[in-house]
Enzyme design. Structure first.
Site, PDB file in Angstrom:
ATOM      1  N   LYS A 103     -13.468  -0.398  15.706  1.00 60.47           N
ATOM      2  CA  LYS A 103     -12.099  -0.960  15.789  1.00 60.47           C
ATOM      3  C   LYS A 103     -11.589  -0.934  17.226  1.00 60.47           C
ATOM      4  O   LYS A 103     -10.927  -1.859  17.690  1.00 60.47           O
ATOM      5  CB  LYS A 103     -11.150  -0.174  14.889  1.00 60.47           C
ATOM      6  CG  LYS A 103     -11.130  -0.758  13.504  1.00 60.47           C
ATOM      7  CD  LYS A 103     -10.185  -0.129  12.547  1.00 60.47           C
ATOM      8  CE  LYS A 103     -10.437  -0.799  11.192  1.00 60.47           C
ATOM      9  NZ  LYS A 103     -10.087  -0.032  10.054  1.00 60.47           N
TER      10      LYS A 103
ATOM     11  N   ASN B  16       0.853  -1.196   0.000  1.00 60.09           N
ATOM     12  CA  ASN B  16       0.000   0.000   0.000  1.00 60.09           C
ATOM     13  C   ASN B  16       0.884   1.240   0.000  1.00 60.09           C
ATOM     14  O   ASN B  16       2.109   1.141  -0.013  1.00 60.09           O
ATOM     15  CB  ASN B  16      -0.969  -0.027   1.188  1.00 60.09           C
ATOM     16  CG  ASN B  16      -0.235  -0.024   2.509  1.00 60.09           C
ATOM     17  OD1 ASN B  16       0.399   0.955   2.872  1.00 60.09           O
ATOM     18  ND2 ASN B  16      -0.283  -1.158   3.222  1.00 60.09           N
TER      19      ASN B  16
ATOM     20  N   PRO C 148      -2.244 -12.225  10.477  1.00 61.63           N
ATOM     21  CA  PRO C 148      -2.522 -11.990  11.898  1.00 61.63           C
ATOM     22  C   PRO C 148      -2.727 -10.493  12.133  1.00 61.63           C
ATOM     23  O   PRO C 148      -2.194  -9.656  11.391  1.00 61.63           O
ATOM     24  CB  PRO C 148      -1.246 -12.465  12.607  1.00 61.63           C
ATOM     25  CG  PRO C 148      -0.190 -12.456  11.560  1.00 61.63           C
ATOM     26  CD  PRO C 148      -0.877 -12.681  10.243  1.00 61.63           C
ATOM     27  N   ASP C 149      -3.511 -10.142  13.146  1.00 63.18           N
ATOM     28  CA  ASP C 149      -3.734  -8.728  13.477  1.00 63.18           C
ATOM     29  C   ASP C 149      -2.793  -8.339  14.615  1.00 63.18           C
ATOM     30  O   ASP C 149      -2.947  -8.803  15.746  1.00 63.18           O
ATOM     31  CB  ASP C 149      -5.203  -8.507  13.861  1.00 63.18           C
ATOM     32  CG  ASP C 149      -5.526  -7.022  13.879  1.00 63.18           C
ATOM     33  OD1 ASP C 149      -4.819  -6.271  14.588  1.00 63.18           O
ATOM     34  OD2 ASP C 149      -6.453  -6.607  13.171  1.00 63.18           O
TER      35      ASP C 149
ATOM     36  N   LYS D 192       9.398 -16.155 -11.019  1.00 64.63           N
ATOM     37  CA  LYS D 192       8.512 -15.101 -11.533  1.00 64.63           C
ATOM     38  C   LYS D 192       7.354 -15.701 -12.341  1.00 64.63           C
ATOM     39  O   LYS D 192       7.586 -16.535 -13.230  1.00 64.63           O
ATOM     40  CB  LYS D 192       9.350 -14.163 -12.419  1.00 64.63           C
ATOM     41  CG  LYS D 192       8.596 -12.965 -12.897  1.00 64.63           C
ATOM     42  CD  LYS D 192       9.479 -12.102 -13.782  1.00 64.63           C
ATOM     43  CE  LYS D 192       8.626 -11.116 -14.544  1.00 64.63           C
ATOM     44  NZ  LYS D 192       9.355 -10.467 -15.622  1.00 64.63           N
TER      45      LYS D 192
ATOM     46  N   LYS E 236     -10.693  -4.552  18.434  1.00 67.28           N
ATOM     47  CA  LYS E 236      -9.266  -4.861  18.587  1.00 67.28           C
ATOM     48  C   LYS E 236      -8.823  -4.781  20.048  1.00 67.28           C
ATOM     49  O   LYS E 236      -7.756  -5.263  20.400  1.00 67.28           O
ATOM     50  CB  LYS E 236      -8.423  -3.937  17.722  1.00 67.28           C
ATOM     51  CG  LYS E 236      -8.840  -3.992  16.243  1.00 67.28           C
ATOM     52  CD  LYS E 236      -7.700  -3.776  15.316  1.00 67.28           C
ATOM     53  CE  LYS E 236      -8.168  -3.799  13.873  1.00 67.28           C
ATOM     54  NZ  LYS E 236      -7.086  -4.067  12.923  1.00 67.28           N
TER      55      LYS E 236
HETATM   56  O1  PMT Z   1       2.711   6.157   6.602  1.00 71.39           O
HETATM   57  P1  PMT Z   1       2.112   7.475   6.166  1.00 71.39           P
HETATM   58  O2  PMT Z   1       2.272   7.727   4.694  1.00 71.39           O
HETATM   59  O3  PMT Z   1       2.592   8.611   7.002  1.00 71.39           O
HETATM   60  O4  PMT Z   1       0.529   7.398   6.376  1.00 71.39           O
HETATM   61  C1  PMT Z   1      -0.015   7.322   7.648  1.00 71.39           C
HETATM   62  C2  PMT Z   1      -1.158   6.314   7.704  1.00 71.39           C
HETATM   63  C3  PMT Z   1      -2.279   6.775   6.823  1.00 71.39           C
HETATM   64  C4  PMT Z   1      -0.665   4.940   7.272  1.00 71.39           C
HETATM   65  C5  PMT Z   1      -1.605   6.254   9.218  1.00 71.39           C
HETATM   66  O5  PMT Z   1      -2.118   7.513   9.594  1.00 71.39           O
HETATM   67  C6  PMT Z   1      -2.675   5.202   9.434  1.00 71.39           C
HETATM   68  O6  PMT Z   1      -3.855   5.453   9.308  1.00 71.39           O
HETATM   69  N1  PMT Z   1      -2.241   3.964   9.782  1.00 71.39           N
HETATM   70  C7  PMT Z   1      -3.140   2.797   9.899  1.00 71.39           C
HETATM   71  C8  PMT Z   1      -3.502   2.332   8.527  1.00 71.39           C
HETATM   72  C9  PMT Z   1      -4.353   1.078   8.563  1.00 71.39           C
HETATM   73  O7  PMT Z   1      -3.910   0.057   8.134  1.00 71.39           O
HETATM   74  O8  PMT Z   1      -5.479   1.208   9.174  1.00 71.39           O
HETATM   75  P2  PMT Z   1      -6.556   0.012   9.363  1.00 71.39           P
HETATM   76  O9  PMT Z   1      -7.819   0.731   9.654  1.00 71.39           O
HETATM   77  O10 PMT Z   1      -6.536  -0.906   8.210  1.00 71.39           O
HETATM   78  O11 PMT Z   1      -6.023  -0.766  10.619  1.00 71.39           O
HETATM   79  C10 PMT Z   1      -6.440  -0.450  11.930  1.00 71.39           C
HETATM   80  C11 PMT Z   1      -5.310  -0.664  12.918  1.00 71.39           C
HETATM   81  O12 PMT Z   1      -4.988  -2.051  12.978  1.00 71.39           O
HETATM   82  C12 PMT Z   1      -4.028   0.060  12.594  1.00 71.39           C
HETATM   83  O13 PMT Z   1      -3.486   0.481  13.818  1.00 71.39           O
HETATM   84  C13 PMT Z   1      -3.150  -1.018  11.975  1.00 71.39           C
HETATM   85  O14 PMT Z   1      -1.767  -0.773  12.228  1.00 71.39           O
HETATM   86  C14 PMT Z   1      -3.628  -2.252  12.732  1.00 71.39           C
HETATM   87  N2  PMT Z   1      -3.524  -3.514  12.007  1.00 71.39           N
HETATM   88  C15 PMT Z   1      -4.277  -3.738  10.900  1.00 71.39           C
HETATM   89  C16 PMT Z   1      -4.215  -4.973  10.276  1.00 71.39           C
HETATM   90  C17 PMT Z   1      -3.360  -5.966  10.791  1.00 71.39           C
HETATM   91  N3  PMT Z   1      -3.276  -7.142  10.220  1.00 71.39           N
HETATM   92  N4  PMT Z   1      -2.616  -5.712  11.883  1.00 71.39           N
HETATM   93  C18 PMT Z   1      -2.678  -4.513  12.495  1.00 71.39           C
HETATM   94  O15 PMT Z   1      -2.005  -4.299  13.489  1.00 71.39           O
END
Ligand code: PMT
Length: 407
Positions: free
Chosen positions: A338, A209, A304-305, A287, A342
């Site tokens: 969330k 991403n 995993p989260d 590839k 979480k």
């Molecule tokens: O890196 P930058 O370019 O500065 O951009 C910042 C950002 C937009 C990445 C940051 O501000 C942000 O929003 N980060 C979280 C992005 C995200 O993946 O959000 P989510 O809503 O999908 O996940 C929710 C939370 O769960 C997040 O804290 C994420 O780190 C965590 N997560 C999600 C999936 C996973 N498998 N494990 C996790 O720990």
């Protein structure tokens, strides 16, 4: 020594204002950034041009300047810094501060500020000794404003006594000491996740991403600045590893989780990484070639989260776990969901939209969500968001320590 510290310098009227020019030079030489407000009195002694040239920033002089207010605004000026210093501080400036006056840019900015303020008074010895000045000093000190006493010696007016502005090198020392002592998170350990994760499809392709790591890295730096011992677990980014912070570079979600768990125990975890929720079920060891079929199907398994794992109650759960939420719709509903799903303590929520791309930009607009409250934070730089979040974290631990002490 002032690495990246943002200082707002107010130069008020007094013959000693010339020393503020050397102070600006020294702040910059030591890695700090300095923006200046020049009062009408200050401008009688130093010119806006010399202040702007040395600081390499615009100089702010007028509360009613449409241009300055549009571009910066006195409220933002008062917040967009780590420390405000007034050098020299005239007797008039102290009187205004003590009485909450807000008739010009400097006094309005000071009244609107929520940042630490340090004043360097400089005036004629009789003015310094005057009961009115001494009362004002007591009032300001009682409000938590740091007063650096003037030096004693020959004055420009020909008199001898207390009232001289310290030399620029001495003022710089006071700034450095301030930042060295201001370490409310000393003794605490923090884990920060940052950047994207990449899930490989074959040796040359991956699912990823647009996260740049700017936000997560800024949080790691802000925590470290406040004294925490930080482990930054970063996905692939082009950012350089922050100085003096243990940085572990990973690629996949599984690796990010592994190194977060290896970094436990910790008191604080901040999960700012944009973690890939899914990984290709199969990794092709060579590839994938274009075949006759014009379609390619991949199947994915859920990763995993990390946030959820770190938040799960256990003896090694960090005392404070902060997650992020990046959403393209229903931001607050999703963020609150969330928080519960979480099991983290706070969520910083950002809407990803054309107006606020959030990913790979320097500014962001976020909401700070807890189980009880939602706060909208104004759009600001990711460094400022990091600082604001870390100030919250420091306050949280200070309240906790107070409660324990009071029990
Ligand atoms: O890196 P930058 O370019 O500065 O951009 C910042 C950002 C937009 C990445 C940051 O501000 C942000 O929003 N980060 C979280 C992005 C995200 O993946 O959000 P989510 O809503 O999908 O996940 C929710 C939370 O769960 C997040 O804290 C994420 O780190 C965590 N997560 C999600 C999936 C996973 N498998 N494990 C996790 O720990």
């Amino acid at each position: 020594m002032l690495n990246g510290k943002k200082i707002l310098l107010v130069i008020s009227g007094g013959i000693a204002a010339y020393k503020s020019l050397e102070l600006i030079r020294l702040i910059r030489k030591n890695g700090g950034d300095v923006k200046c407000i020049l009062t009408q009195g200050g401008a009688q002694f130093v010119t806006p041009l010399s202040v702007a040239s040395l600081s390499e920033n615009p100089v702010y002089t007028d509360l009613w300047s449409l241009k300055d207010e549009t571009e910066m605004g006195h409220i933002r000026l008062s917040r967009d810094c780590d420390l405000i210093i007034i050098a020299p501080t005239s007797a008039n400036m102290m009187a205004k501060m003590a009485h909450g006056m807000a008739g010009d840019l400097a006094s309005t900015t000071l009244l609107a500020s929520n940042k630490p303020i340090m004043v360097f008074p400089a005036m004629n010895p009789q003015m310094w000794e005057n009961a009115a000045t001494q009362d004002n000093i007591k009032t300001l000190a009682a409000r938590g404003i740091k007063i650096i006493s003037p030096a004693t010696g020959d004055m420009a007016c020909g008199e001898v006594g207390k009232g001289r502005l310290p030399e620029a090198t001495e003022m710089l020392e006071s700034l450095i000491t301030h930042f060295q002592n201001n370490k409310p998170l000393a003794g605490l350990r923090a884990i920060v996740t940052s950047g994207p994760t990449f899930e490989p499809i074959d040796p040359v392709r991956f699912v990823g991403n647009r996260s740049s790591g700017k936000q997560g890295h800024a949080i790691a730096r802000a925590l470290s600045d406040m004294g925490a011992s930080v482990t930054l677990v970063s996905g692939p980014t082009s950012l350089k590893d922050p100085d003096d912070i243990k940085t572990i570079r990973v690629e996949t979600t599984a690796q990010m989780l592994e190194f977060c768990q290896k970094s436990l125990p910790a008191d604080i975890a901040v999960c700012a990484a944009a973690v890939a929720d899914w990984a290709p079920e199969q990794y092709a060891s060579s590839k994938i070639k274009k075949g006759n079929d014009d379609k390619l199907s991949l199947s994915f398994t859920q990763n995993p989260d990390i946030l959820k794992t770190l938040s799960t109650p256990s003896s090694s759960r960090p005392a404070l776990v902060v997650g992020f939420a990046a959403e393209t719709e229903h931001l607050l509903d999703n963020a609150k969901a969330k928080l519960t799903k979480k099991g983290c303590d706070w969520v910083v929520a950002n809407l990803v939209s054309a107006d606020n791309p959030a990913f790979n930009v320097d500014e962001n607009q976020v909401y700070f969500v807890t189980s009880k409250t939602v706060e909208e934070w104004p759009k600001s730089s990711k460094d400022d968001i990091a600082r604001q979040l870390v100030e919250r974290i420091a306050k949280h631990f200070a309240n906790k320590a107070f409660k324990i002490a009071a029990e």
